[in-house]
Enzyme design. Structure first.
Site, PDB file in Angstrom:
ATOM      1  CD  GLU A 176      -0.362   5.516  -3.879  1.00 51.34           C
ATOM      2  OE1 GLU A 176       0.146   5.777  -2.781  1.00 51.34           O
ATOM      3  OE2 GLU A 176      -1.139   4.577  -4.065  1.00 51.34           O
ATOM      4  CG  ASP A 205      -1.942   1.035   1.255  1.00 53.23           C
ATOM      5  OD1 ASP A 205      -2.279   1.546   0.165  1.00 53.23           O
ATOM      6  OD2 ASP A 205      -2.420   1.392   2.344  1.00 53.23           O
ATOM      7  CG  ASP A 243      -8.081   4.528   0.488  1.00 57.47           C
ATOM      8  OD1 ASP A 243      -7.943   3.277   0.505  1.00 57.47           O
ATOM      9  OD2 ASP A 243      -7.329   5.300   1.087  1.00 57.47           O
TER      10      ASP A 243
HETATM   11  C1  GLC Z   1      -4.754   3.264   2.835  1.00 52.09           C
HETATM   12  C2  GLC Z   1      -5.225   2.053   2.069  1.00 52.09           C
HETATM   13  C3  GLC Z   1      -6.278   1.330   2.861  1.00 52.09           C
HETATM   14  C4  GLC Z   1      -5.699   0.927   4.210  1.00 52.09           C
HETATM   15  C5  GLC Z   1      -5.203   2.156   4.954  1.00 52.09           C
HETATM   16  C6  GLC Z   1      -4.493   1.808   6.238  1.00 52.09           C
HETATM   17  O1  GLC Z   1      -5.760   4.190   2.958  1.00 52.09           O
HETATM   18  O2  GLC Z   1      -5.687   2.405   0.800  1.00 52.09           O
HETATM   19  O3  GLC Z   1      -6.745   0.212   2.160  1.00 52.09           O
HETATM   20  O4  GLC Z   1      -6.639   0.270   4.966  1.00 52.09           O
HETATM   21  O5  GLC Z   1      -4.295   2.867   4.121  1.00 52.09           O
HETATM   22  O6  GLC Z   1      -3.418   0.968   6.000  1.00 52.09           O
END
Ligand code: GLC
Length: 768
Positions: A411, A408, A482
């Protein structure tokens, strides 16, 4: 760039070098139908992050000057090159594919506003354009009038992108995604152009920030552009959209077969805060008889958000917990973010500093920004040594039985403003900038993760990523980031996932129930019905939002979710077959109708129905309160209602009753759909009897079987069965035998009656 007049050319194999007055351009026939157009603007940036290995088929190319222009031909295409590197692509029979636009640029419908008015509007937060944006590298192609534009990866928009503009710049956008946002988490600069008689794709393999304008500036042309990198694009021609997608994935790679359990239902939340909570989710699944294969640990499992650690307070004896869950059929997937907490004494930080593995400021000091752990530093994934180190760190997870890794924030996201463009990142040994490496950062992290898991476990790695660039499908699955518990997000996710699939990302899903804001029982039911058919089937919700596990609401919601999660498990052999097809053809599992029925003009812009493989069509309900919906059944075949068996002619529009427990599903005539019995998790029951659900009409179906775990299938350890349904007879035949476990029996489900048929391995005929 003004190239000037053509001065001379030179052919070397399948590449033609053209010397213009002011610059040089190259046309290379990669295959008979894939042409690369290249001109160096940044010669040191000389390799692709999407295409690996030599794809050249050594095509015989002929090039001639005809007066002032050139004609370069392969057996399939003729490429006309004019002064100023103006290009026209034709099929060898003289059909125009596309041509560069030579007219004047003009922003249609843009009112002339004073600079003062623009500044004023900006003060209130409006994004104002000053008119036409010129870029250092820009290609304009004519819009002939009958174009539909598909693809472009992770875009929150309709299937057909005509009239919109987009940007490729991996962006973490926590605010609700809205129609036609310019950019999202992933960058896939690949557009498919469908015209009545012509299909082609343009892959602009420039991983810097790029722009696509598909007739927004002017309905007479479309463009792609960049201010950095090279002019480097591929024209991918084909007889159909399918050919174009296969051409693109021939270049950038296909999604490899996943482990079978990854196709099961997956439950996530930010976060299951501690061991007891995670175990109680597992218990609830089994107590409620909801099949489930995967449970996630989001960031709170770590010790202070330090990657590659477990927080002993929240998750004591985590290995014992993973083993306990494994005994009950659950696999644990953990999140790993790229940001490494800046903390002396934390091994990952210390090692990274010692080996100089983090990205730098221009003065050589380590660059810092803020993410979940607070002050953090960022691994320089462009360097092999850093990728190997990252992969080795994964042992902390794999050695304890973690089954997959969720990447995650890659980017890369940062809370103290975006990382400045000029921060020093590396492309292997070459020092370059964040601006250049931004869009490929997530891909490189995923590749490191894939290689680490593969080395450490020998299994097909399960990696999920939020950010990536074209070609990442070879290493990772993806989710759409998200989203929110909004009906519009349910609706748009269909076109979004179709577009990702058309752009090579076959293993894709969006957070079922919606990540941000609060889900309602009805929304969860409808979203689970969609999730049942998406390659990645994961329910996920954000911290602070209402729980949305299947049992979080009432009995009815639980029953409806269970019904569709169970259906998913019945369909796993079918979905796995779709993945088998994907690995060889690059065609996505979750596909827009237009991919299958492009000759039917009625499907060109259907955004709320989709196909799963070639045989199943789904028309989910995506609006609150709706208990019926119109369904278009494409021309060319009859269709069967999956629930009732009722037959309908293609080319018709019907109104289907769709009470909350019903998701309209249709089966294409001739289908033989393989199904498993319902089980709590993949592998719970040994399947020695495969059920074949046979619909009317003639058809042929290939079913694939292997161990569903490792790479033995690449050495031939797999079986293939052929089911042929013709004039009311079904024949079942094993046509490849390489995997020792095979079906003993087939249960033929024909016209509602069940037959048990002993399978001998020889041809079986005529069961009515
Ligand atoms: C980001 C991710 C989400 C995750 C969060 C906490 O917002 O896109 O899926 O739960 O981070 O890690």
């Amino acid at each position: 760039m003004n190239y000037g007049r053509i001065k001379s050319f030179n052919i070397e194999g399948s590449r033609v070098e053209i010397a213009f007055e002011n610059a040089v351009g190259y046309i290379t026939a990669v295959t008979e139908e894939i042409i690369n157009v290249f001109s160096p603007f940044k010669p040191e940036c000389n390799h692709s992050f999407a295409i690996e290995g030599d794809k050249s088929k050594h095509v015989h190319v002929i090039a001639n000057m005809v007066g002032s222009y050139m004609v370069i031909s392969t057996s399939k295409l003729a490429i006309y090159v004019y002064d100023n590197f103006i290009i026209k692509f034709m099929q060898s029979d003289g059909t125009l594919i596309c041509r560069d636009y030579r007219g004047v640029r003009e922003a249609q419908g843009v009112a002339v506003i004073s600079q003062e008015a623009i500044e004023q509007a900006r003060m209130e937060g409006h994004a104002m354009s000053d008119g036409i944006a010129h870029h250092r590298i820009e290609v304009l192609k004519c819009i002939e009038g009958d174009e539909y534009f598909y693809g472009l990866g992770d875009k929150y928009s309709f299937l057909n992108k005509k009239g919109y503009e987009f940007e490729m710049w991996n962006s973490d956008i926590p605010d609700p995604h809205y129609e036609s946002m310019r950019s999202l988490y992933k960058s896939m600069p690949f557009v498919i152009v469908h015209r009545e008689k012509v299909d082609y794709g343009i892959f602009f393999d420039n991983h810097h920030r790029t722009q696509f304008d598909l007739g927004k500036e002017n309905t007479g042309y479309y463009s792609f552009s960049a201010d950095d990198g090279n002019l480097d694009y591929y024209l991918i021609s084909g007889d159909s959209i399918k050919d174009v997608v296969s051409g693109y994935t021939y270049l950038t790679g296909t999604t490899p077969l996943p482990q079978l359990w990854t196709l099961g239902y997956q439950q996530c939340r930010w976060s299951y805060e501690n061991r007891d909570e995670l175990i109680s989710v597992a218990k609830n699944m089994r107590d409620n008889e909801i099949p489930c294969d995967v449970l996630y640990c989001d960031i709170d499992y770590m010790d202070n958000f330090k990657v590659f650690t477990w927080g002993e307070k929240q998750y004591p004896r985590h290995k014992e917990m993973i083993d306990l869950l494994a005994r009950n059929g659950f696999k644990v997937v953990t999140i790993i973010d790229p940001g490494v907490k800046k903390e002396k004494g934390y091994q990952v930080y210390d090692e990274g500093i010692r080996n100089d593995f983090f990205v730098h400021n221009a003065d050589g000091s380590v660059y810092e920004n803020v993410v979940w752990p607070g002050d953090s530093v960022f691994p320089d994934f462009g360097r092999r040594a850093v990728r190997n180190w990252w992969a080795d760190n994964l042992r902390v997870m794999t050695a304890d039985g973690v089954a997959g890794i969720w990447n995650d924030m890659n980017e890369p996201a940062s809370f103290r403003g975006e990382i400045p463009q000029d921060i020093v990142f590396c492309d292997e040994e070459r020092r370059t900038t964040h601006g250049e490496m931004h869009n490929v950062y997530g891909s490189l992290m995923s590749k490191a993760t894939y290689e680490g898991i593969k080395r450490q476990t020998g299994r097909r790695p399960f990696v999920i990523t939020r950010a990536c660039y074209s070609g990442a499908q070879k290493y990772t699955t993806g989710w759409t980031g998200d989203n929110q518990s909004h009906w519009s997000h349910l609706r748009y996710s269909i076109a979004q996932m179709c577009s990702l699939g058309l752009s090579g990302m076959a293993f894709i899903g969006s957070d079922v129930g919606g990540f941000g804001s609060n889900c309602t029982p009805e929304l969860l039911c409808r979203w689970t019905q969609l999730g049942c058919f998406t390659p990645l089937f994961r329910n996920h919700a954000a911290k602070g939002t209402r729980h949305q596990e299947p049992w979080a609401f009432d009995r009815k919601t639980l029953e409806i979710c269970r019904k569709y999660i169970r259906l998913r498990y019945r369909l796993i052999p079918y979905i796995y077959d779709c993945f088998h097809e994907t690995e060889s053809t690059g065609l996505p599992v979750f596909r827009p109708l237009v991919l299958e029925f492009q000759k039917d003009n009625n499907v060109l812009e259907i955004n709320d129905q989709f196909m799963v493989g070639q045989w199943l069509m789904v028309a989910p309900v995506v609006d609150q309160g709706r208990v019926s919906r119109d369904v278009y059944l494409p021309k060319g075949c009859n269709w069967y209602d999956f629930h009732t068996g009722e037959k309908f002619p293609g080319g018709t529009r019907i109104l289907r009753e769709a009470p909350l427990d019903t998701c309209p599903i249709y089966v294409r005539e001739g289908a033989v759909i393989p199904m498993w019995p319902v089980m709590n998790y993949v592998g719970e029951k040994k399947v020695d009897c495969l059920e074949l659900v046979v619909y009317g009409g003639d058809g042929e179906y290939l079913h694939y079987q292997d161990n569903g775990v490792d790479f033995a299938y690449r050495d031939g350890e797999y079986n293939i069965y052929r089911f042929v349904s013709r004039r009311g007879c079904l024949s079942v035949e094993q046509i490849k035998s390489g995997y020792s476990e095979r079906y003993e029996r087939f249960k033929i489900n024909l016209s509602g009656k069940l037959f048990n048929v002993k399978f001998t391995g020889r041809k079986l005929n005529a069961i009515r």
